[in-house]
Design an enzyme around this catalytic site. Structure first.
Site, PDB file in Angstrom:
ATOM      1  N   ASN A 209      46.626  23.098  53.779  1.00 35.90           N
ATOM      2  CA  ASN A 209      47.325  23.378  52.521  1.00 35.90           C
ATOM      3  C   ASN A 209      47.995  24.739  52.609  1.00 35.90           C
ATOM      4  OD1 ASN A 209      45.416  25.457  51.516  1.00 35.90           O
ATOM      5  ND2 ASN A 209      43.991  23.727  51.584  1.00 35.90           N
ATOM      6  N   ASP A 278      39.930  18.554  50.654  1.00 37.85           N
ATOM      7  CA  ASP A 278      38.985  17.586  50.097  1.00 37.85           C
ATOM      8  C   ASP A 278      38.735  16.420  51.063  1.00 37.85           C
ATOM      9  OD1 ASP A 278      38.357  18.725  47.566  1.00 37.85           O
ATOM     10  OD2 ASP A 278      40.414  18.294  46.945  1.00 37.85           O
ATOM     11  N   LYS A 339      34.726  21.921  35.955  1.00 38.92           N
ATOM     12  CA  LYS A 339      34.215  22.287  37.292  1.00 38.92           C
ATOM     13  C   LYS A 339      32.993  23.190  37.185  1.00 38.92           C
ATOM     14  CE  LYS A 339      38.543  21.444  39.658  1.00 38.92           C
ATOM     15  NZ  LYS A 339      39.810  21.934  40.170  1.00 38.92           N
ATOM     16  N   LYS A 343      29.785  21.751  39.123  1.00 43.40           N
ATOM     17  CA  LYS A 343      29.363  22.439  40.352  1.00 43.40           C
ATOM     18  C   LYS A 343      28.291  23.513  40.087  1.00 43.40           C
ATOM     19  CE  LYS A 343      33.882  21.443  42.392  1.00 43.40           C
ATOM     20  NZ  LYS A 343      34.730  21.607  43.574  1.00 43.40           N
TER      21      LYS A 343
HETATM   22  O1  PMT Z   1      45.286  32.058  49.531  1.00 45.06           O
HETATM   23  P1  PMT Z   1      46.398  32.367  48.564  1.00 45.06           P
HETATM   24  O2  PMT Z   1      47.746  31.959  49.106  1.00 45.06           O
HETATM   25  O3  PMT Z   1      46.346  33.798  48.096  1.00 45.06           O
HETATM   26  O4  PMT Z   1      46.171  31.443  47.279  1.00 45.06           O
HETATM   27  C1  PMT Z   1      45.074  31.651  46.470  1.00 45.06           C
HETATM   28  C2  PMT Z   1      44.484  30.312  45.952  1.00 45.06           C
HETATM   29  C3  PMT Z   1      45.526  29.611  45.090  1.00 45.06           C
HETATM   30  C4  PMT Z   1      44.096  29.407  47.136  1.00 45.06           C
HETATM   31  C5  PMT Z   1      43.195  30.662  45.131  1.00 45.06           C
HETATM   32  O5  PMT Z   1      43.531  31.534  44.095  1.00 45.06           O
HETATM   33  C6  PMT Z   1      42.531  29.409  44.567  1.00 45.06           C
HETATM   34  O6  PMT Z   1      42.896  28.869  43.538  1.00 45.06           O
HETATM   35  N1  PMT Z   1      41.493  28.882  45.288  1.00 45.06           N
HETATM   36  C7  PMT Z   1      40.816  27.613  44.972  1.00 45.06           C
HETATM   37  C8  PMT Z   1      41.594  26.471  45.550  1.00 45.06           C
HETATM   38  C9  PMT Z   1      40.921  25.131  45.325  1.00 45.06           C
HETATM   39  O7  PMT Z   1      40.535  24.506  46.259  1.00 45.06           O
HETATM   40  O8  PMT Z   1      40.783  24.781  44.062  1.00 45.06           O
HETATM   41  P2  PMT Z   1      40.094  23.375  43.567  1.00 45.06           P
HETATM   42  O9  PMT Z   1      40.316  23.376  42.109  1.00 45.06           O
HETATM   43  O10 PMT Z   1      40.619  22.254  44.393  1.00 45.06           O
HETATM   44  O11 PMT Z   1      38.566  23.546  43.898  1.00 45.06           O
HETATM   45  C10 PMT Z   1      37.634  24.132  42.981  1.00 45.06           C
HETATM   46  C11 PMT Z   1      36.624  24.966  43.743  1.00 45.06           C
HETATM   47  O12 PMT Z   1      35.855  24.100  44.599  1.00 45.06           O
HETATM   48  C12 PMT Z   1      37.208  26.039  44.631  1.00 45.06           C
HETATM   49  O13 PMT Z   1      36.411  27.212  44.529  1.00 45.06           O
HETATM   50  C13 PMT Z   1      37.114  25.446  46.028  1.00 45.06           C
HETATM   51  O14 PMT Z   1      36.939  26.434  47.013  1.00 45.06           O
HETATM   52  C14 PMT Z   1      35.848  24.592  45.908  1.00 45.06           C
HETATM   53  N2  PMT Z   1      35.814  23.464  46.851  1.00 45.06           N
HETATM   54  C15 PMT Z   1      36.727  22.447  46.758  1.00 45.06           C
HETATM   55  C16 PMT Z   1      36.650  21.372  47.617  1.00 45.06           C
HETATM   56  C17 PMT Z   1      35.635  21.326  48.591  1.00 45.06           C
HETATM   57  N3  PMT Z   1      35.529  20.320  49.434  1.00 45.06           N
HETATM   58  N4  PMT Z   1      34.745  22.343  48.673  1.00 45.06           N
HETATM   59  C18 PMT Z   1      34.819  23.399  47.819  1.00 45.06           C
HETATM   60  O15 PMT Z   1      34.028  24.331  47.929  1.00 45.06           O
END
Ligand code: PMT
Length: 403
Positions: A209, A278, A339, A343
């Site tokens: 990503n 994911d 979330k 989580k």
């Molecule tokens: O790296 P940059 O370019 O500075 O951008 C920053 C960012 C946009 C990546 C950052 O600010 C951000 O939003 N990070 C979370 C991205 C994400 O995966 O969001 P999500 O809503 O899909 O997931 C929710 C949470 O679950 C996140 O903390 C993620 O790390 C975690 N997760 C998700 C999927 C997975 N398989 N394992 C996880 O731990």
């Protein structure tokens, strides 16, 4: 570097070949808004001229206790007015004099009168640096509360290879900022993740990503600056790791899960900023998948990756503080709050992705931070370093409330 704005910095330069790097150091300090006074030894003047430092600092340079007095006690004035002082490069001779309180030239006399925090940056031949007497003098200074920046290892001007090189000027500036920053995270262990994960399809292709790592690196750097002991687990990015942070490099979600769980036990605060994939291809081919001329398309079967954050939420201790990030294109608040529950988080920081100035790749960000009790705090649009500090302020306030 805003903390350096309007700060008074005393820069001491002693006689080593690395003195040329002090020109860049001075330039960076000025660029960050600091006012800089410079003191040089006679040996330093043999490597770089006084005029260069006078022009760049816009201040007279102290080189001689008698000639530079201008009717006042110049060296006492600059020592008294500085907010931080640094000697870069610092020779073995200068280190020995400072350790034993000797003041036989303008630089050592000036530094003996400094009451502000002092940073010493040793730079010399490896055998000199490793000499027990030099190390003993550095220990004395450290015990006296003087900050020491270890030299870099590499090939030196004398052709020796080993420790002794003056670190890059930006690293020295970073450590001056560290000295000036309130250590309100001292004694805390912080675990941060950053960047994307990369899920290989075959030896040349992968799923990933747009995460650049900037947000996660900013959080790790801010925590280290404030005195925390920080481990950063990072997917592949092009950002320089923060100084003083234990950085662990990983590729896939499974690698990241393993590294996060391995370091989780020792952490008080865990901040999962990484954009974890994911899904991953159900198999990673060992050989490059060939395209054939009669092929219309291809189907890639994906399997779900483990949810690292949820796994940590399920097994976290009550004394640990777990923070997730949420990357959303719409319904920011509702999705983020869901979330937290799903989580088992203490807090979630939601940001909008797909815009021009927030989320992936950008230098700036804006966060809506939600707590378990549903309360919300908004961090306005700022550069990611400032956003990281605001996020840490909220975390610290929560931890203080727990006491
Ligand atoms: O790296 P940059 O370019 O500075 O951008 C920053 C960012 C946009 C990546 C950052 O600010 C951000 O939003 N990070 C979370 C991205 C994400 O995966 O969001 P999500 O809503 O899909 O997931 C929710 C949470 O679950 C996140 O903390 C993620 O790390 C975690 N997760 C998700 C999927 C997975 N398989 N394992 C996880 O731990």
């Amino acid at each position: 570097m805003t903390i350096l704005n309007q700060k008074q910095i005393l820069l001491g330069i002693t006689g080593g070949i690395a003195a040329y790097k002090s020109v860049e150091l001075l330039r960076l300090l000025k660029k960050a808004g600091a006012n800089v006074d410079v003191a040089m030894t006679a040996a330093a003047l043999r490597f770089v001229g006084k005029t260069t430092f006078e022009v760049l600092s816009e201040n007279p340079v102290i080189t001689d206790l008698w000639e530079d007095s201008h009717g006042s006690v110049a060296h006492i004035d600059v020592a008294a007015r500085c907010d931080a002082a640094v000697i870069a490069p610092a020779t073995a001779n200068c280190i020995a004099k400072l350790a034993h309180g000797l003041a036989d030239d303008a630089l050592t006399t000036t530094f003996l009168a400094v009451t502000a925090p002092i940073l010493i940056c040793p730079a010399m031949n490896t055998h000199m640096y490793e000499n027990i007497r030099v190390q003993r003098n550095l220990d004395i200074l450290e015990q006296d509360g003087v900050h020491i920046l270890d030299p870099d290892t590499g090939t030196l001007a004398c052709k020796t290879t080993g420790p002794g090189r003056l670190p890059d000027p930006w690293v020295i500036v970073d450590r001056i900022v560290h000295m000036l920053t309130a250590q309100d995270f001292a004694g805390r262990q912080v675990l941060v993740s950053a960047g994307p994960t990369l899920e290989p399809i075959d030896p040349v292709r992968f799923l990933s990503n747009h995460s650049s790592g900037k947000m996660g690196y900013a959080v790790a750097r801010a925590a280290e600056m404030r005195g925390a002991s920080v481990t950063l687990v990072t997917g592949p990015v092009n950002v320089t790791p923060p100084v003083g942070v234990n950085t662990v490099f990983v590729q896939t979600c499974n690698d990241m899960a393993e590294a996060m769980l391995a370091h989780m036990d020792a952490a008080d605060i865990i901040i999962q900023v990484a954009a974890v994939a994911d899904f991953r291809p159900d198999q990673q081919k060992n050989l490059k998948i060939k395209k054939t001329s009669d092929q219309d398309g291809m189907t890639l079967t994906l399997v779900q990756n483990p949810d690292i954050l949820k796994t940590m939420g399920d097994c976290k201790r009550p004394d640990q503080f777990l923070v997730g990030f949420a990357a959303e294109t719409h319904d920011l608040a509702a999705s983020a709050v869901k979330k937290i529950e799903k989580k088992h988080l203490d807090m979630i920081a939601a940001n909008r992705v797909g815009g021009e100035d927030t989320g992936f790749q950008t230098d700036t960000n804006k966060l809506s931070v939600f707590l378990k009790d549903g309360s919300q705090t908004d961090i306005p649009l700022m550069d990611k370093q400032a956003v990281a500090h605001s996020l840490l302020d909220i975390i610290l306030a929560q931890l203080e409330r727990r006491r």
